[in-house]
Design an enzyme around this catalytic site. Structure first.
Site, PDB file in Angstrom:
ATOM      1  N   LYS A 129       0.875  -1.177   0.000  1.00 57.70           N
ATOM      2  CA  LYS A 129       0.000   0.000   0.000  1.00 57.70           C
ATOM      3  C   LYS A 129       0.910   1.225   0.000  1.00 57.70           C
ATOM      4  CE  LYS A 129      -1.841   3.028   2.003  1.00 57.70           C
ATOM      5  NZ  LYS A 129      -1.683   4.472   1.631  1.00 57.70           N
TER       6      LYS A 129
ATOM      7  N   GLY B 227       6.915   5.673   7.737  1.00 61.12           N
ATOM      8  CA  GLY B 227       5.999   6.813   7.749  1.00 61.12           C
ATOM      9  C   GLY B 227       6.117   7.560   9.052  1.00 61.12           C
TER      10      GLY B 227
ATOM     11  N   THR C  73       5.318   8.972  12.975  1.00 63.61           N
ATOM     12  CA  THR C  73       5.285   8.349  14.300  1.00 63.61           C
ATOM     13  C   THR C  73       3.837   8.138  14.778  1.00 63.61           C
ATOM     14  OG1 THR C  73       7.456   9.224  14.784  1.00 63.61           O
ATOM     15  CG2 THR C  73       6.092   8.671  16.682  1.00 63.61           C
ATOM     16  N   ALA C  74       2.954   9.100  14.507  1.00 63.97           N
ATOM     17  CA  ALA C  74       1.557   8.947  14.963  1.00 63.97           C
ATOM     18  C   ALA C  74       0.887   7.779  14.233  1.00 63.97           C
ATOM     19  CB  ALA C  74       0.782  10.241  14.719  1.00 63.97           C
ATOM     20  N   THR C  75       1.130   7.642  12.929  1.00 62.39           N
ATOM     21  CA  THR C  75       0.545   6.520  12.186  1.00 62.39           C
ATOM     22  C   THR C  75       1.071   5.199  12.743  1.00 62.39           C
ATOM     23  OG1 THR C  75       0.647   7.944  10.239  1.00 62.39           O
ATOM     24  CG2 THR C  75       0.105   5.653   9.852  1.00 62.39           C
ATOM     25  N   ALA C  76       2.349   5.194  13.101  1.00 66.71           N
ATOM     26  CA  ALA C  76       2.948   3.957  13.626  1.00 66.71           C
ATOM     27  C   ALA C  76       2.259   3.517  14.916  1.00 66.71           C
ATOM     28  CB  ALA C  76       4.435   4.164  13.868  1.00 66.71           C
TER      29      ALA C  76
ATOM     30  N   GLU D 166       9.861   2.252  10.545  1.00 63.20           N
ATOM     31  CA  GLU D 166      10.887   3.262  10.212  1.00 63.20           C
ATOM     32  C   GLU D 166      10.178   4.607  10.208  1.00 63.20           C
ATOM     33  OE1 GLU D 166      13.958   2.453   9.891  1.00 63.20           O
ATOM     34  OE2 GLU D 166      13.977   0.334   9.366  1.00 63.20           O
TER      35      GLU D 166
ATOM     36  N   CYS E 252      13.706  11.632   5.544  1.00 65.26           N
ATOM     37  CA  CYS E 252      13.705  11.424   6.999  1.00 65.26           C
ATOM     38  C   CYS E 252      15.097  11.626   7.589  1.00 65.26           C
ATOM     39  CB  CYS E 252      13.194  10.029   7.309  1.00 65.26           C
ATOM     40  SG  CYS E 252      14.120   8.756   6.440  1.00 65.26           S
TER      41      CYS E 252
ATOM     42  N   GLU F  16       9.016  17.362  14.133  1.00 65.28           N
ATOM     43  CA  GLU F  16       9.454  17.122  12.765  1.00 65.28           C
ATOM     44  C   GLU F  16       8.670  18.021  11.806  1.00 65.28           C
ATOM     45  OE1 GLU F  16       8.326  13.418  10.814  1.00 65.28           O
ATOM     46  OE2 GLU F  16      10.346  13.273   9.998  1.00 65.28           O
TER      47      GLU F  16
END
Ligand code: NDP
Length: 479
Positions: A172, A225, A227-230, A247, A281, A383
Site C-alpha cells: 500500500k 511513515g 510516528t503517529a501513524t505507527a 521506520e 527522513c 518534525e
C-alpha cells in the site's frame, strides 16, 4: 494522464466500489489522473491472492527468486528515464534527484537482495552428542506500507527482501505518490511474475492501510511513515502479534565543531538540509555550531542556500522542487509563521517564490534558515519535514550531546570534526540509530538502518532485513 488500477493476482482491477481519488502534480496542480480509493474488500482480495501464491513461491529456490528480482531490476533500469520523470511529476522532486538518487536506488534494492539471498548462511551450534541448527523460513503474506517522500525507493526497500526471502506481499504505497508503484506493477505483469506474489493496492491509510494492518492473515508489517501513524499500526497489530518493522520520523541534529573542514563539507551540509526539499527522513533540521565558528558558518551557509535554484522540477538545473501536497505545504508554512512569532531571525527563505505559470500555482517554498530559537520550542522539537533548518551555537561537547539528544526522535545525526577521538566519543554518545561523521546519506545497504526512541523499532538492511522477513527456528538433533 494515467488512471491507476490495483494489481491483484497478476491482473489489473478497478477498486470494487468504483471510487477514485484525484492525483495532482504538486508543481502545477494539474491533474495526473485517478488513483483507486481502495477499501477493505480490495485488500481482502489481495491478501487471498497472496496467500494462494505463498506455497509455490516459498518453495522456489533462492536462485529462482534472485532471477526474478534481477529481471525486475533490469526492466526498471531499461526504463529509468520514464520512471524518473513519473516520480518527479508525482512527488514534486527535481528530475536530477529522481534520476540520480531515487530510481538508481530502486534498481539497487532489487539487485542487492537478489545477491544477499544467495549468500545467506545459517548458524549451527555443536555439543557432544547433539547439534542445533538455525533454520530460517518465510513467514507468509507481508504487508508493506510506504510514504510519499521517496516513493518507489522506500517501497522496493521492502518488496525486494520480502520476496527474496520467499514471502508474498500486499503493498500500500502513499496515495499522494502511487504512479511509479503502478508502473512497477506493469513491469511485474510484463515479465510474468507468478500471479499473487506481489500485489499492489492503492488508496488511503485510513481505508486500505488500516485494512491491511488489521488483517488477521497478514503476519508481518513493514511500515515507513510518521510516528503517529505507527502508533495506530502498533495498536491494530497487537491483537494478532504481528511482526513489525517501523521506520519513522526524525529531527536530525548536525554537530559542527570548530575544527570542521567547512571548505570541504559546506556543500554536503547544504544538501543534507535541503535535498528533496528537506523531505527526507535523514535530512538535518537542527544544526549546532561551536561558538568560535558560529558567525562564519551562518554567513557561509546562508550564502550557499540563497544560491539554490527553486522551481520547475523537470529542469535539470533545479535543486528545490515543489512540496508534495497542499496540506503538507500549509503545515510547513505554519511552522515558518510560528518561528517568526517566537522571534526567530529569518536569514533566508520561508516565503513562496514568484514563479512563471504554471508553476505559480505549485506548492513551492524558498529554503529557510532560522537562528535565535530556544531548543524547547516546537520548531526545534517537532518534525517539520520540509526546507526549514535552525542553527544554534554551542560551547562544549557535553552540552551539545545533551542538546542533540533532547528530542523524542533518534533517527540520524551527523558529526563534523577533524578530531578522530572526539568523533568516536560523540558518535557513541548520541541517541541515534545512524551517525555519520564528516558525511551524510552515505549508505551501504548491508548496514543496520533504523531509529531509536520515537524514530522506530527494528532495523532493516543486509541480514537485518533477511532476519526480519524470516521466521527463525532452532532445530536440535541428538545423535
Ligand atoms: P504517514 O505516516 O502519514 O503515511 C505513511 C503511509 O501509511 C502512507 O501510505 C499512509 O497512507 C499510510 N497510513 C496512514 N494511516 C494509516 C493507518 N491507520 N494504517 C495503515 N496505514 C496508514 O507518513 P507520510 O506519508 O506523511 O510520510 C512522512 C513521514 O514518513 C515522516 O514522518 C518521515 O520522517 C517518515 N519517513 C521515515 C523514514 C525512515 O526510514 N525512518 C523514511 C521516509 C519517511 P496515506 O498516504 O493515505 O496517509
Amino acid at each position: 494522464m494515467v488512471d491507476l488500477q490495483n494489481f491483484i493476482n497478476g491482473q489489473f482491477q478497478a477498486p470494487l466500489d468504483g471510487t477514485y481519488l484525484e492525483n495532482r502534480n504538486p508543481a502545477t496542480r494539474e491533474s495526473l489522473g485517478a488513483v483507486p480509493d481502495s477499501k477493505a474488500e480490495d485488500i481482502e482480495r489481495a491478501v487471498t491472492a497472496a496467500q494462494a501464491a505463498f506455497p509455490a513461491w516459498s518453495a522456489t529456490s533462492p536462485e529462482q527468486r534472485a532471477g526474478w528480482l534481477h529481471k525486475i531490476a533490469n526492466s526498471i533500469e531499461a526504463n529509468l528515464e520514464e520512471f524518473a520523470a513519473l516520480e518527479s511529476q508525482d512527488q514534486g522532486k527535481p528530475i536530477s534527484v529522481a534520476r540520480t538518487v531515487d530510481i538508481p536506488r530502486v534498481v539497487a534494492n532489487f539487485r542487492f537482495f537478489a545477491g544477499a539471498i544467495l549468500h545467506e548462511a545459517s548458524e549451527s551450534h555443536h555439543r557432544p552428542g547433539s547439534i542445533n541448527y538455525t533454520y530460517r523460513k518465510p513467514i507468509g503474506v507481508a504487508g508493506l506500507i510506504s510514504p510519499w517522500n521517496l516513493p518507489l525507493y522506500l517501497l522496493t526497500w521492502k518488496i525486494a527482501p520480502a520476496l527474496a526471502t520467499g514471502n508474498t506481499a500486499v503493498c500500500k504505497p502513499s496515495e499522494w505518490t502511487s504512479l511509479t508503484a503502478f508502473r512497477l506493477s506493469q513491469i511485474m505483469a510484463d515479465i510474468d511474475l507468478p500471479p499473487g506474489v506481489c500485489n499492489l493496492v492503492f488508496g488511503t491509510g485510513p481505508h486500505a492501510g488500516a485494512a491491511l494492518t488489521g488483517h488477521p492473515d497478514v503476519p508481518l508489517i513493514s511500515f515507513t511513515g510518521g510516528t503517529a501513524t505507527a502508533q495506530a499500526i502498533m495498536s491494530a497489530s497487537a491483537p494478532h502479534f504481528k511482526k513489525l518493522s517501523l521506520e519513522l520520523g526524525g529531527k536530525n541534529p548536525a554537530l559542527i565543531f570548530d575544527d570542521a573542514d567547512l571548505d570541504r563539507h559546506l556543500p554536503t551540509l547544504v544538501r543534507a538540509s535541503f535535498a528533496n526539499q528537506g523531505e527526507i527522513c535523514l535530512c538535518n533540521s537542527r544544526i549546532y555550531v561551536q561558538r568560535a565558528l558560529y558567525a562564519e558558518f551562518v554567513e557561509r551557509f546562508v550564502a550557499a542556500v540563497r544560491l539554490l535554484k527553486v522551481g520547475d522540477p523537470s529542469d535539470p538545473l533545479t535543486q528545490i522542487g515543489a512540496l508534495v501536497s497542499e496540506p503538507h505545504w500549509q503545515k510547513v508554512r505554519r511552522y515558518v509563521a510560528l518561528a517568526k512569532e517566537l522571534g526567530a531571525t529569518v536569514h533566508c527563505g520561508g516565503d513562496v517564490p514568484e514563479l512563471q505559470p504554471p508553476f505559480d500555482r505549485g506548492f513551492f517554498l524558498n529554503p529557510c534558515v532560522f537562528t535565535g530559537l530556544e531548543d524547547s520550542c516546537p520548531v526545534i522539537q517537532e518534525e517539520i519535514f520540509g526546507p526549514v533548518v535552525t542553527i544554534s551555537p554551542f560551547d562544549n561537547e557535553s552540552e551539545v550531546i545533551q542538546r542533540a539528544n533532547n528530542v523524542r526522535y533518534g533517527l540520524a545525526a551527523s558529526v563534523w570534526t577533524q578530531d578522530l577521538s572526539r568523533a568516536h566519543r560523540v558518535a557513541q554518545a548520541l541517541q541515534s540509530g545512524i551517525v555519520w561523521v564528516n558525511t551524510w546519506m552515505n549508505r551501504d545497504l548491508r548496514t543496520p538502518f533504523g531509529g531509536m526512541k520515537a524514530s522506530g523499532m527494528g532495523r532493516e538492511g543486509g541480514h537485518y532485513s533477511l532476519d526480519f522477513y524470516s521466521e527463525t527456528q532452532n532445530i536440535c538433533i541428538e545423535f
